[in-house]
Design a protein around this motif. Sequence first.
Motif: not given
Length: 61
Positions: A18-19, A24-29, A38-39, A45-46
Motif C-alpha cells: 500500500r505504501l 507511485e501515485v505521488l511520483d506520478a503527480i 488529487d490532493i 490514501m494516507i
Amino acid sequence: MGNKVSDKNSQVTFLKQRLNMFIEVLDAIEPENTELEDIDRLIEMIDDLESKCREFNNRDQ
C-alpha cells in the motif's frame, strides 16, 4: 476485498504494498497540473493506510 490479513508477516507485506502504491501515485503527480481532488485522494490514501496500521495493531493486543 480479498482474504483477511491476519499474521504479522502478511500485515507488513500488505502495508509495504500500500505504501509503494502511494509512492507511485505521488511520483506520478505533476505539481503544475495537480488539482484539489488529487490532493484529497492522497490524503485519503494516507488515512486508509493509517487506519490499517491501527487495525493491525489492535489485532495483536
